[in-house]
Design an enzyme around this catalytic site. Structure first.
Site, PDB file in Angstrom:
ATOM      1  N   GLU A  27       0.855  -1.233  -0.176  1.00 27.83           N
ATOM      2  CA  GLU A  27       0.133  -0.262   0.071  1.00 27.83           C
ATOM      3  C   GLU A  27       1.006   1.271   0.063  1.00 27.83           C
ATOM      4  OE1 GLU A  27      -3.044   0.073   3.107  1.00 27.83           O
ATOM      5  OE2 GLU A  27      -3.672   2.132   2.439  1.00 27.83           O
ATOM      6  N   ASN A  72      -6.810   1.786   2.816  1.00 27.02           N
ATOM      7  CA  ASN A  72      -7.414   2.986   2.995  1.00 27.02           C
ATOM      8  C   ASN A  72      -6.801   3.845   1.944  1.00 27.02           C
ATOM      9  OD1 ASN A  72      -8.653   1.856   4.965  1.00 27.02           O
ATOM     10  ND2 ASN A  72      -7.406   3.014   6.682  1.00 27.02           N
ATOM     11  N   ASN A 172     -12.207  -0.718  -0.713  1.00 26.70           N
ATOM     12  CA  ASN A 172     -11.824  -1.011   0.417  1.00 26.70           C
ATOM     13  C   ASN A 172     -12.326  -0.872   1.607  1.00 26.70           C
ATOM     14  OD1 ASN A 172      -8.997  -2.358   1.973  1.00 26.70           O
ATOM     15  ND2 ASN A 172      -9.377  -0.205   2.567  1.00 26.70           N
ATOM     16  N   GLU A 173     -12.687  -1.777   2.313  1.00 24.46           N
ATOM     17  CA  GLU A 173     -13.440  -1.401   3.742  1.00 24.46           C
ATOM     18  C   GLU A 173     -14.397  -0.400   3.823  1.00 24.46           C
ATOM     19  OE1 GLU A 173     -10.170  -1.083   7.005  1.00 24.46           O
ATOM     20  OE2 GLU A 173      -9.492  -3.263   6.728  1.00 24.46           O
ATOM     21  N   TYR A 244      -7.243  -8.195  11.952  1.00 26.36           N
ATOM     22  CA  TYR A 244      -5.665  -7.933  12.629  1.00 26.36           C
ATOM     23  C   TYR A 244      -6.083  -8.363  14.032  1.00 26.36           C
ATOM     24  CZ  TYR A 244      -4.692  -5.219   8.500  1.00 26.36           C
ATOM     25  OH  TYR A 244      -4.357  -4.687   7.185  1.00 26.36           O
ATOM     26  N   GLU A 292      -6.632  -8.972   3.825  1.00 29.81           N
ATOM     27  CA  GLU A 292      -5.793  -8.156   4.700  1.00 29.81           C
ATOM     28  C   GLU A 292      -5.665  -9.180   5.819  1.00 29.81           C
ATOM     29  OE1 GLU A 292      -6.248  -4.290   5.660  1.00 29.81           O
ATOM     30  OE2 GLU A 292      -6.633  -3.597   3.525  1.00 29.81           O
ATOM     31  N   GLN A 346       1.343  -6.345   6.072  1.00 32.28           N
ATOM     32  CA  GLN A 346       1.763  -6.255   4.353  1.00 32.28           C
ATOM     33  C   GLN A 346       3.164  -6.548   4.148  1.00 32.28           C
ATOM     34  OE1 GLN A 346       0.979  -2.056   3.128  1.00 32.28           O
ATOM     35  NE2 GLN A 346      -0.864  -1.662   4.230  1.00 32.28           N
TER      36      GLN A 346
HETATM   37  O1  AHR Z   1      -3.196  -2.547   6.390  1.00 31.89           O
HETATM   38  C1  AHR Z   1      -3.597  -1.130   7.000  1.00 31.89           C
HETATM   39  C2  AHR Z   1      -4.708  -0.786   6.901  1.00 31.89           C
HETATM   40  O2  AHR Z   1      -5.572  -1.633   7.592  1.00 31.89           O
HETATM   41  C3  AHR Z   1      -5.205  -0.736   5.484  1.00 31.89           C
HETATM   42  O3  AHR Z   1      -5.030   0.327   4.709  1.00 31.89           O
HETATM   43  C4  AHR Z   1      -6.934  -0.652   5.815  1.00 31.89           C
HETATM   44  O4  AHR Z   1      -7.649  -1.523   4.904  1.00 31.89           O
HETATM   45  C5  AHR Z   1      -7.067  -1.526   6.995  1.00 31.89           C
HETATM   46  O5  AHR Z   1      -7.796  -0.817   7.905  1.00 31.89           O
END
Ligand code: AHR
Length: 495
Positions: A27, A72, A172-173, A244, A292, A346
């Site tokens: 990213e 993001n 995305n999200e 996450y 992700e 990432q």
């Molecule tokens: O990977 C970091 C961020 O985490 C990404 O930009 C977003 O999609 C997520 O909230």
């Protein structure tokens, strides 16, 4: 601790393990692109400005596909800013990370990198501030032979042949209030549907990923997913999942048990996909793209304060985090029938297994489980029967000390096993109900002095996977011991 017996049968196949579960994510965030992948000023830079030291280390991860340009960031990105002569590209203020984006790395550079690294590109379009038409134009720029407005632009930029990009993410999200362009699910679904139609009308061969929930902890989970699948089920190929993890409560046993919830997240979304398929009387099964995933909780620096390449999300990973990474991979393998793509978020500097500091490069703990799995997961995931001791957790009740997955390869069985016990080694027996395990082809172990042990630039090799050979084969079974908080990956010959 009492021993753990893992029984498999070669007939009990869940599905072929898709190599795309070892995907990555790059990213425009912090120092991921600039000072990570791309740094023309570095002594390691190649003729295109890519950092050779970083790329050579990433090569060891066997990554087949990479998602780009966000995250993001994608929700405010106009792809035309990143093409054409570098000196005339605009310098923008990126609102996702409040950072300066000079656009020196864009679509053409990303594709060059993909070709060099043998990655399949996966592009996420902007459905935050971008229009469905802008998304469609990006497909034209990338995939259509010269002769039209946008394909001619690509040609003028030195790329006559189409890039043939198969994977396209529809935003995305978009469920997250932090996302640029976030709104009610209906708004997103309608725009995504319009974009999907325009993009596929232009190139029928592309595969589309719709935005599912950004986490199973979102209040709108899984209603958001239900709605987007209701609108788009027949127009898309995958739904995205994000997750996450973090040891926020400083409770290692509970943290290690959290991987259970990945199974739950996958099973919930897979059930929705199957439900929608039936409801729509559709022939098309929508698969899961876990695009992700990682550990992320320690470094919450997300505001770039208007700087170029600021230090954001530079998480330091320790041994317990490596067990979580192994837990994600075990779960993807156990759900090989549903999870077809996954992207560790990432690959460098930003919540990543690799960190650069000037011209130096540090390999973090989480790099090792990744390579231990990605190097030996070819074949069919097998259903496991695990009998062994466990411990009580508040959230999941009893959880086994051993977290595991198994893959039937060509004349061999790959076994992945983590010992969640903090202080005791675990004795494991692998038994194959319809055959015999006869010898060890190769094995690797990651372990360390404690859950918080981590590599640093001063002590870069504190945690490192090492060859593992201590396997016995009594009566056609395989028997071995895993140190506390150890991760073992074995390839065993079968008879
Ligand atoms: O990977 C970091 C961020 O985490 C990404 O930009 C977003 O999609 C997520 O909230």
């Amino acid at each position: 601790m009492k021993e753990t017996k893992i029984t498999v049968h070669t007939g009990f196949k869940i599905g072929r393990v898709d190599p795309r579960i070892f995907g990555g994510f790059l990213e425009h965030l912090g120092r991921a692109v600039y000072q990570g992948i791309y740094e023309p000023e570095s002594i390691h830079a190649d003729e295109h400005g890519f950092r050779k030291d970083v790329l050579q280390t990433i090569e060891r991860m066997n990554i087949p596909l990479v998602r780009y340009p966000g995250g993001n960031f994608a929700s405010g990105y106009h792809w035309q800013d990143g093409i054409g002569p570098r000196e005339s590209r605009p310098c923008n203020y990126d609102l996702a990370w409040r950072s300066i984006e000079p656009n020196q790395f864009g679509t053409d550079e990303f594709i060059r990198l993909c070709r060099k690294m043998k990655w399949e590109p996966y592009i996420a379009v902007n459905l935050g501030t971008g229009t469905p038409e802008e998304a469609r134009n990006w497909v034209e720029y990338c995939n259509i032979p010269p002769g039209t407005t946008y394909s001619n632009m690509r040609k003028a930029n030195g790329n006559d042949a189409p890039f043939k990009i198969t994977y396209w993410g529809l935003g995305n999200e978009m469920d997250g209030p932090w996302q640029i362009g976030h709104g009610p699910v209906k708004n997103y679904a309608v725009r995504a549907l319009q974009a999907a139609k325009l993009m596929k009308d232009l190139d029928k061969s592309i595969q589309l990923i719709v935005c599912g929930s950004s986490s199973s902890k979102m209040e709108s989970f899984p209603d958001w997913d239900y709605e987007v699948l209701s609108y788009l089920g027949d127009h898309i190929d995958y739904i995205s999942l994000h997750r996450y993890m973090g040891n926020n409560n400083h409770d290692t046993p509970a943290y290690l048990a959290e991987t259970r919830s990945i199974d739950n997240q996958i099973e919930t979304i897979d059930a929705l996909c199957r439900y929608m398929q039936t409801k729509h009387r559709s022939k098309k099964r929508v698969y899961l793209c876990f695009d992700e995933w990682n550990v992320w909780y320690k470094n919450q620096t997300v505001d770039g304060s208007g700087e170029f390449a600021p230090h954001l999300l530079e998480e330091i990973y320790n041994l317990e985090d490596a067990l979580l990474v192994a837990g994600f991979l075990n779960s993807f393998i156990r759900h090989a029938d549903a999870v077809k793509i996954a992207n560790i978020a990432q690959i460098v500097n930003v919540i990543a297994p690799l960190i650069t500091r000037g011209d130096d490069l540090l390999i973090q703990s989480t790099f090792y489980p990744f390579i231990m799995f990605s190097g030996r997961a070819e074949g069919f995931s097998l259903r496991l029967k695990i009998d062994g001791p466990g411990y009580m957790t508040e959230e999941f009740g009893e959880v086994e000390y051993i977290d595991s997955s198994a893959v039937l390869g060509d004349g061999c069985l790959h076994i992945f096993a983590c010992n969640r016990h903090l202080t005791e080694e675990a004795e494991v027996i692998i038994s194959i109900a319809d055959g015999e395990l006869v010898s060890l082809e190769n094995g690797e172990l990651l372990c360390g002095p404690g859950p918080e042990a981590a590599n640093s630039f001063e002590q870069p090799d504190l945690l490192k996977s090492i060859p593992f050979t201590e396997v016995q084969f009594p009566g056609g079974n395989a028997r071995f011991k895993i140190p506390p908080l150890g991760i073992v990956a074995l390839t065993l010959s079968l008879k």
